[in-house]
Design an enzyme around this catalytic site. Structure first.
Site, mmCIF file in Angstrom:
data_model
loop_
_atom_site.group_PDB
_atom_site.id
_atom_site.type_symbol
_atom_site.label_atom_id
_atom_site.label_comp_id
_atom_site.label_asym_id
_atom_site.label_seq_id
_atom_site.Cartn_x
_atom_site.Cartn_y
_atom_site.Cartn_z
ATOM 1 N N GLU A 121 -60.768 76.594 -16.079
ATOM 2 C CA GLU A 121 -59.846 76.954 -15.004
ATOM 3 C C GLU A 121 -60.411 78.149 -14.250
ATOM 4 O OE1 GLU A 121 -55.466 76.454 -15.980
ATOM 5 O OE2 GLU A 121 -56.265 77.246 -17.838
ATOM 6 N N ASP A 174 -52.324 78.106 -26.369
ATOM 7 C CA ASP A 174 -51.826 77.654 -25.064
ATOM 8 C C ASP A 174 -52.465 76.337 -24.634
ATOM 9 O OD1 ASP A 174 -50.462 77.916 -22.509
ATOM 10 O OD2 ASP A 174 -52.409 78.441 -21.656
ATOM 11 N N HIS A 200 -53.011 70.276 -25.085
ATOM 12 C CA HIS A 200 -53.767 69.442 -24.142
ATOM 13 C C HIS A 200 -55.119 68.984 -24.698
ATOM 14 C CE1 HIS A 200 -50.655 70.959 -21.695
ATOM 15 N NE2 HIS A 200 -51.248 72.051 -21.280
ATOM 16 N N LYS A 203 -51.190 62.503 -16.755
ATOM 17 C CA LYS A 203 -52.229 62.438 -15.712
ATOM 18 C C LYS A 203 -52.899 61.072 -15.744
ATOM 19 C CE LYS A 203 -53.278 67.399 -16.079
ATOM 20 N NZ LYS A 203 -53.449 68.166 -14.861
HETATM 21 C C1 BG6 Z 1 -50.419 74.763 -19.181
HETATM 22 C C2 BG6 Z 1 -50.905 76.095 -19.689
HETATM 23 O O1 BG6 Z 1 -49.845 74.023 -20.220
HETATM 24 O O2 BG6 Z 1 -51.513 74.041 -18.628
HETATM 25 C C3 BG6 Z 1 -51.556 76.878 -18.564
HETATM 26 O O3 BG6 Z 1 -49.799 76.834 -20.196
HETATM 27 C C4 BG6 Z 1 -52.637 76.065 -17.902
HETATM 28 O O4 BG6 Z 1 -52.073 78.114 -19.052
HETATM 29 C C5 BG6 Z 1 -52.133 74.686 -17.522
HETATM 30 O O5 BG6 Z 1 -53.080 76.763 -16.756
HETATM 31 C C6 BG6 Z 1 -53.266 73.796 -17.055
HETATM 32 O O6 BG6 Z 1 -52.739 72.615 -16.532
HETATM 33 P P1 BG6 Z 1 -53.484 71.823 -15.363
HETATM 34 O O7 BG6 Z 1 -52.635 70.613 -15.147
HETATM 35 O O8 BG6 Z 1 -53.529 72.757 -14.175
HETATM 36 O O9 BG6 Z 1 -54.850 71.514 -15.866
#
Ligand code: BG6
Length: 492
Positions: free
Chosen positions: A220, A239, A244, A186
């Site tokens: 989210e 997850d 991340h 990103k």
């Molecule tokens: C993924 C997870 O790696 O990242 C998901 O498995 C999550 O659960 C997603 O929703 C979030 O990614 P982004 O790019 O939408 O923030």
């Protein structure tokens, strides 16, 4: 503001641009949502290498025409909006139906592509990584300089991640393994590096002498949505935090690398991950909160709760400590959850109060701390909260108020899907934005300390209504950007 130019690479395959992509899991969700659209956009912008060919591999028994028709039906918007690139991609695509569990047939069906160095993208469940690699090896498709790209999750704990990494390294060396964390693709995440290392102001204050705390929030509004089985096993900790959020933390906390080459950058991230203080059963009781969403309203829509017999969490809040000179004493609060009030990813750096307060209005304890707020998505905004005076002279006193300096980019350049950048880097052999096996293992080691301590302390999963900011006990973990009136409160 300049974007970080992460394009250097030290590995021996740096100059080799590969033009053949074998996409395993071509009919899967990730391919449909991100990978194939990314390829279409790259083709539209003439960023793919000359002679690029896509070998789409799936389980379904489509012929060439069947695959094309299926793709048309799945991606009508892409087909309409980028008609020429869509058709060009299809024209250069071959579809092969393969049973990945059958090594011999995989090898015989794919060996014809060993004529050129390939990038193999495994967008498939982790239990198929090793059998697929065995078939590729038998076909000569893993010989240098071919590369392997893998999606998360790399294991579900340290032991399983080690086993996967060891198996991968028996097929090819680390310089040819590209582990994806799509957050690194990103542009706003790369901008964290630009901001940190391109500015004297940041360099001067970026340590525990001046920083009080750091918040990383990934909220989210989406729910578990069809991934119940996976989620029940992983939960938000595995997850979202293991990958991340810890990658964001590593970019914020790492020492300055001596250059942006892949090894320098990733060495520094690994050191931070290894400095995370493991949590004990006593720690998790005060420094963590687990939650699970229930029925509620999100974006004006009534939504169901997450019902599952496992006690996995859809929300987690943590207070992390980094045991090194730069960060001793500075809490890093990490909060992520599904079905929260708002979709936002932000990093908030709160600074310590000035050494000596000389104003009457407000008194020292009424001053709002200086804060650097970096929102990474859905919009990219950077704000600096300062105290300033707008008092008119006739008031007879200087009165300070919180002011916000908006450092956002006026016109955001074209926003690319994170995977566009990552696919391009994999084809070019640039590993800087991919995660090493060591980083993955260091992250799991810390995550395991939390999940084991949750078990030892029998830490319950609390509930929260969908559309809220999480369980009541998480209120003190939320960044200052969440308004007071929206914070969860205990009912009297
Ligand atoms: C993924 C997870 O790696 O990242 C998901 O498995 C999550 O659960 C997603 O929703 C979030 O990614 P982004 O790019 O939408 O923030």
């Amino acid at each position: 503001m300049q974007r970080a130019g992460i394009c250097e690479q030290t590995d021996t395959h740096a100059v080799k641009i590969h033009d053949t992509l074998l996409l395993f899991g071509a009919t899967g969700d990730l391919s449909q949502r991100y990978l194939i659209p990314s390829l279409i956009h790259l083709l539209r912008d003439r960023l793919l290498p000359t002679g690029f060919r896509l070998i789409a591999i799936g389980r379904q028994d489509y012929g060439q025409e069947g695959f094309r028709a299926w793709l048309h039906s799945q991606l009508p918007d892409e087909a309409n909006r980028h008609r020429e690139a869509f058709n060009d991609l299809l024209a250069g695509t071959e579809y092969v139906a393969v049973d990945l569990g059958d090594r011999a047939s995989l090898a015989s069906l794919l060996s014809r592509y060993a004529d050129r160095p390939c990038v193999h993208y495994l967008a498939i469940p982790p239990h198929l990584f090793v059998p697929t690699c065995e078939g590729l090896q038998e076909a000569g498709l893993l010989d240098a300089p071919s590369r392997l790209v893998l999606e998360k999750p790399i294991g579900h704990d340290l032991a399983s991640a080690r086993a996967i990494n060891a198996a991968l390294r028996s097929f090819l060396d680390e310089t040819r393994i590209f582990r994806i964390d799509h957050y690194l693709g990103k542009a706003p995440v790369q901008n964290l590096l630009a901001l940190r290392f391109g500015n004297t102001l940041m360099e001067a204050v970026w340590h525990n002498r001046w920083i009080e705390s750091v918040d990383i929030l990934v909220a989210e509004t989406a729910g578990v949505d069809g991934r119940e089985g996976y989620y029940a096993q992983y939960g938000a900790l595995r997850d979202m935090v293991q990958n991340h959020m810890l990658q964001l933390l590593a970019l914020i906390a790492m020492e300055p690398p001596n250059s942006l080459d892949a090894n320098s950058l990733r060495d520094e991230k690994r050191k931070v991950l290894r400095s995370l203080r493991p949590m004990t059963a006593a720690d998790v009781v005060v420094d963590s909160v687990r939650g699970r969403y229930q029925v509620g309203v999100v974006d004006g829509r009534a939504v169901a709760g997450f019902d599952h017999e496992s006690d996995c969490e859809t929300f987690v809040a943590l207070r992390a400590r980094i045991d090194n000179w730069r960060w001793a004493g500075v809490p890093f609060r990490l909060v992520t959850g599904k079905r929260l009030a708002q979709r936002t990813t932000e990093v908030v750096v709160s600074f310590k109060p000035v050494s000596h307060w000389i104003f009457d209005r407000p008194p020292g304890d009424g001053a709002v701390p200086n804060r650097l707020v970096m929102q990474l998505q859905p919009d990219e905004n950077i704000g600096l909260g300062l105290m300033g005076s707008l008092a008119a002279p006739e008031w007879g006193a200087t009165e300070l108020q919180p002011l916000s300096l908006d450092l956002s980019m006026a016109a955001t350049p074209q926003r690319r899907i994170a995977y566009e950048r990552l696919l391009l880097d994999a084809l070019h052999g640039n590993q800087a934005l991919f995660v090493t096996g060591d980083e993955v293992e260091a992250a799991w080691s810390w995550i395991d300390s939390i999940s084991e301590s949750w078990r030892a302390a029998s830490l319950p999963t609390q509930t929260y209504p969908s559309g809220s900011w999480g369980p009541v006990d998480a209120a003190n973990f939320l960044p200052a950007t969440v308004p007071d009136k929206m914070r969860p409160v205990r009912k009297p």
